[in-house]
Design a protein around this motif. Structure first.
Motif, PDB file in Angstrom:
ATOM      1  N   ALA A  34       0.828  -1.207   0.000  1.00 23.70           N
ATOM      2  CA  ALA A  34       0.000   0.000   0.000  1.00 23.70           C
ATOM      3  C   ALA A  34       0.863   1.259   0.000  1.00 23.70           C
ATOM      4  O   ALA A  34       0.576   2.216  -0.718  1.00 23.70           O
ATOM      5  N   GLU A  35       1.928   1.267   0.805  1.00 27.90           N
ATOM      6  CA  GLU A  35       2.840   2.411   0.824  1.00 27.90           C
ATOM      7  C   GLU A  35       3.514   2.570  -0.535  1.00 27.90           C
ATOM      8  O   GLU A  35       3.659   3.683  -1.037  1.00 27.90           O
ATOM      9  N   PHE A  36       3.922   1.450  -1.121  1.00 28.87           N
ATOM     10  CA  PHE A  36       4.566   1.470  -2.430  1.00 28.87           C
ATOM     11  C   PHE A  36       3.619   2.016  -3.487  1.00 28.87           C
ATOM     12  O   PHE A  36       3.994   2.836  -4.319  1.00 28.87           O
ATOM     13  N   GLU A  37       2.365   1.560  -3.439  1.00 30.93           N
ATOM     14  CA  GLU A  37       1.381   2.018  -4.414  1.00 30.93           C
ATOM     15  C   GLU A  37       1.154   3.526  -4.304  1.00 30.93           C
ATOM     16  O   GLU A  37       0.981   4.216  -5.306  1.00 30.93           O
ATOM     17  N   ALA A  38       1.177   4.060  -3.094  1.00 32.17           N
ATOM     18  CA  ALA A  38       0.927   5.488  -2.881  1.00 32.17           C
ATOM     19  C   ALA A  38       2.017   6.345  -3.520  1.00 32.17           C
ATOM     20  O   ALA A  38       1.724   7.364  -4.136  1.00 32.17           O
ATOM     21  N   ALA A  39       3.286   5.940  -3.386  1.00 32.71           N
ATOM     22  CA  ALA A  39       4.400   6.703  -3.965  1.00 32.71           C
ATOM     23  C   ALA A  39       5.644   5.844  -3.968  1.00 32.71           C
ATOM     24  O   ALA A  39       5.974   5.219  -2.956  1.00 32.71           O
ATOM     25  N   HIS A  40       6.309   5.780  -5.118  1.00 30.90           N
ATOM     26  CA  HIS A  40       7.564   5.036  -5.205  1.00 30.90           C
ATOM     27  C   HIS A  40       8.451   5.632  -6.292  1.00 30.90           C
ATOM     28  O   HIS A  40       7.995   6.363  -7.165  1.00 30.90           O
ATOM     29  N   ILE A  41       9.724   5.296  -6.206  1.00 25.55           N
ATOM     30  CA  ILE A  41      10.692   5.753  -7.196  1.00 25.55           C
ATOM     31  C   ILE A  41      10.433   4.979  -8.486  1.00 25.55           C
ATOM     32  O   ILE A  41      10.304   3.750  -8.453  1.00 25.55           O
ATOM     33  N   PRO A  42      10.342   5.675  -9.617  1.00 27.90           N
ATOM     34  CA  PRO A  42      10.095   4.972 -10.885  1.00 27.90           C
ATOM     35  C   PRO A  42      11.123   3.862 -11.126  1.00 27.90           C
ATOM     36  O   PRO A  42      12.313   4.052 -10.903  1.00 27.90           O
ATOM     37  N   GLY A  43      10.622   2.719 -11.544  1.00 32.47           N
ATOM     38  CA  GLY A  43      11.493   1.579 -11.855  1.00 32.47           C
ATOM     39  C   GLY A  43      11.826   0.697 -10.673  1.00 32.47           C
ATOM     40  O   GLY A  43      12.509  -0.314 -10.829  1.00 32.47           O
ATOM     41  N   SER A  44      11.349   1.044  -9.478  1.00 35.33           N
ATOM     42  CA  SER A  44      11.673   0.226  -8.309  1.00 35.33           C
ATOM     43  C   SER A  44      10.754  -0.988  -8.230  1.00 35.33           C
ATOM     44  O   SER A  44       9.668  -1.006  -8.796  1.00 35.33           O
ATOM     45  N   HIS A  45      11.244  -2.006  -7.529  1.00 34.74           N
ATOM     46  CA  HIS A  45      10.491  -3.248  -7.308  1.00 34.74           C
ATOM     47  C   HIS A  45      10.065  -3.289  -5.860  1.00 34.74           C
ATOM     48  O   HIS A  45      10.836  -2.955  -4.967  1.00 34.74           O
ATOM     49  N   ASN A  46       8.847  -3.753  -5.602  1.00 35.71           N
ATOM     50  CA  ASN A  46       8.334  -3.830  -4.243  1.00 35.71           C
ATOM     51  C   ASN A  46       8.427  -5.247  -3.715  1.00 35.71           C
ATOM     52  O   ASN A  46       7.822  -6.166  -4.249  1.00 35.71           O
ATOM     53  N   VAL A  47       9.227  -5.426  -2.661  1.00 32.29           N
ATOM     54  CA  VAL A  47       9.280  -6.672  -1.906  1.00 32.29           C
ATOM     55  C   VAL A  47       9.252  -6.263  -0.434  1.00 32.29           C
ATOM     56  O   VAL A  47      10.274  -5.852   0.115  1.00 32.29           O
ATOM     57  N   PRO A  48       8.061  -6.301   0.196  1.00 34.36           N
ATOM     58  CA  PRO A  48       7.947  -5.859   1.587  1.00 34.36           C
ATOM     59  C   PRO A  48       8.927  -6.587   2.505  1.00 34.36           C
ATOM     60  O   PRO A  48       9.318  -7.727   2.235  1.00 34.36           O
ATOM     61  N   SER A  96      19.628   6.762   2.096  1.00 35.31           N
ATOM     62  CA  SER A  96      19.617   7.515   3.350  1.00 35.31           C
ATOM     63  C   SER A  96      18.404   8.441   3.392  1.00 35.31           C
ATOM     64  O   SER A  96      18.179   9.225   2.485  1.00 35.31           O
ATOM     65  N   GLY A  97      17.605   8.303   4.440  1.00 36.65           N
ATOM     66  CA  GLY A  97      16.398   9.119   4.564  1.00 36.65           C
ATOM     67  C   GLY A  97      15.223   8.580   3.791  1.00 36.65           C
ATOM     68  O   GLY A  97      14.119   9.129   3.868  1.00 36.65           O
ATOM     69  N   GLY A  98      15.426   7.511   3.025  1.00 38.20           N
ATOM     70  CA  GLY A  98      14.347   6.836   2.313  1.00 38.20           C
ATOM     71  C   GLY A  98      13.618   7.694   1.294  1.00 38.20           C
ATOM     72  O   GLY A  98      14.127   8.708   0.812  1.00 38.20           O
ATOM     73  N   ILE A  99      12.398   7.277   1.002  1.00 37.02           N
ATOM     74  CA  ILE A  99      11.580   7.976   0.009  1.00 37.02           C
ATOM     75  C   ILE A  99      11.271   9.399   0.476  1.00 37.02           C
ATOM     76  O   ILE A  99      11.091  10.308  -0.340  1.00 37.02           O
ATOM     77  N   THR A 100      11.281   9.619   1.791  1.00 36.66           N
ATOM     78  CA  THR A 100      11.046  10.959   2.329  1.00 36.66           C
ATOM     79  C   THR A 100      12.141  11.914   1.855  1.00 36.66           C
ATOM     80  O   THR A 100      11.853  13.021   1.375  1.00 36.66           O
ATOM     81  N   ALA A 105      14.215  16.039  -2.034  1.00 35.97           N
ATOM     82  CA  ALA A 105      15.227  16.451  -3.001  1.00 35.97           C
ATOM     83  C   ALA A 105      14.602  16.808  -4.347  1.00 35.97           C
ATOM     84  O   ALA A 105      15.310  17.191  -5.281  1.00 35.97           O
ATOM     85  N   GLY A 106      13.288  16.655  -4.471  1.00 36.72           N
ATOM     86  CA  GLY A 106      12.605  16.989  -5.722  1.00 36.72           C
ATOM     87  C   GLY A 106      12.787  15.934  -6.804  1.00 36.72           C
ATOM     88  O   GLY A 106      12.576  16.210  -7.984  1.00 36.72           O
ATOM     89  N   ALA A 107      13.159  14.731  -6.408  1.00 34.99           N
ATOM     90  CA  ALA A 107      13.369  13.640  -7.366  1.00 34.99           C
ATOM     91  C   ALA A 107      12.016  13.081  -7.810  1.00 34.99           C
ATOM     92  O   ALA A 107      11.009  13.213  -7.101  1.00 34.99           O
ATOM     93  N   PRO A 108      11.976  12.441  -8.979  1.00 32.31           N
ATOM     94  CA  PRO A 108      10.696  11.954  -9.508  1.00 32.31           C
ATOM     95  C   PRO A 108      10.111  10.811  -8.692  1.00 32.31           C
ATOM     96  O   PRO A 108      10.834   9.967  -8.179  1.00 32.31           O
ATOM     97  N   VAL A 109       8.782  10.821  -8.596  1.00 33.89           N
ATOM     98  CA  VAL A 109       8.052   9.801  -7.845  1.00 33.89           C
ATOM     99  C   VAL A 109       6.817   9.420  -8.650  1.00 33.89           C
ATOM    100  O   VAL A 109       6.122  10.285  -9.174  1.00 33.89           O
ATOM    101  N   ASP A 110       6.556   8.126  -8.761  1.00 32.70           N
ATOM    102  CA  ASP A 110       5.299   7.650  -9.340  1.00 32.70           C
ATOM    103  C   ASP A 110       4.281   7.591  -8.212  1.00 32.70           C
ATOM    104  O   ASP A 110       4.545   6.995  -7.167  1.00 32.70           O
ATOM    105  N   ARG A 111       3.130   8.206  -8.425  1.00 29.12           N
ATOM    106  CA  ARG A 111       2.105   8.269  -7.388  1.00 29.12           C
ATOM    107  C   ARG A 111       0.874   7.450  -7.781  1.00 29.12           C
ATOM    108  O   ARG A 111       0.499   7.399  -8.929  1.00 29.12           O
TER     109      ARG A 111
END
Length: 194
Positions: A34-48, A96-100, A105-111
């Motif tokens: 659910a956290e991944f679906e809300a916002a993640h770095i483009p191209g990342s893979h989700n494995v909780p 460091s500091g994670g997705i936050t 840093a203004g980096a791209p995020v898929d929402r």
């Protein structure tokens, strides 16, 4: 093999530079689906994290050292790094500091659909249980023990850098996405190994 004590840390700027290079690292996001679906770095893979721990040996066979682990703040990613190091894959990097920090840093995020992050859910449940225990003790003798139990659990979570309540909440229906299949996620990573 002895796991590393301190994971290699990358800043958001370091990761952006790495992703823009000719050989970008693979991104493994260990937050809940659910956290991944809300916002993640483009191209990342989700494995909780709980799935990663369960399948760490299999993942270690299919991953290489060119992986960056991501979570909300860096804590769960550090735990994932230690789990994979125990399975024979040491030296992975942690954002460091994670997705936050990435978003700051203004980096791209898929929402996607907005959901509460795990830390906020834990604060709500823990605070509610403490309040119920404190107020309930006026009507039911001994109810304050609930507050003491939750307080002890939070203190243990801080000392051990784990969170049983977070693990339990991550398994709740609202933190699952219908499309998340742990075995398929692991297989997808295995198919894309370099």
């Amino acid at each position: 093999m002895t796991p590393s004590t301190t994971p290699r840390s990358l800043t958001a700027d370091d990761l952006r530079a790495g992703l823009a290079s000719g050989t970008p690292p693979r991104l493994l996001d260990v937050r809940s689906p659910a956290e991944f679906e809300a916002a993640h770095i483009p191209g990342s893979h989700n494995v909780p994290l709980d799935v990663l721990r369960e399948h760490r040996e299999e993942l270690a066979e299919h991953l290489d050292a060119d992986v960056v682990l991501v979570c909300r703040s860096g804590q769960r990613a550090g735990q994932a790094e230690r789990a994979l190091a125990e399975a024979g894959l040491p030296g992975l990097a942690v954002l460091s500091g994670g997705i936050t920090a990435w978003e700051r840093a203004g980096a791209p995020v898929d929402r996607g659909r907005e959901r509460w992050d795990m830390e906020r859910q834990v604060r709500l449940v823990a605070g509610s249980l403490v309040l119920i225990g404190a107020l309930g003790s006026f009507a039911v003798p001994g109810m304050q023990l609930l507050s003491a139990f939750v307080g002890g659990g939070l203190a243990f979570a801080a000392v051990s850098n784990t969170c049983a309540m977070g693990v339990l909440l991550s398994r709740m229906p609202w933190n699952r996405t219908p499309s998340f299949d742990p075995r398929r996620a692991v297989a997808r990573l295995a198919d894309r190994s370099r």
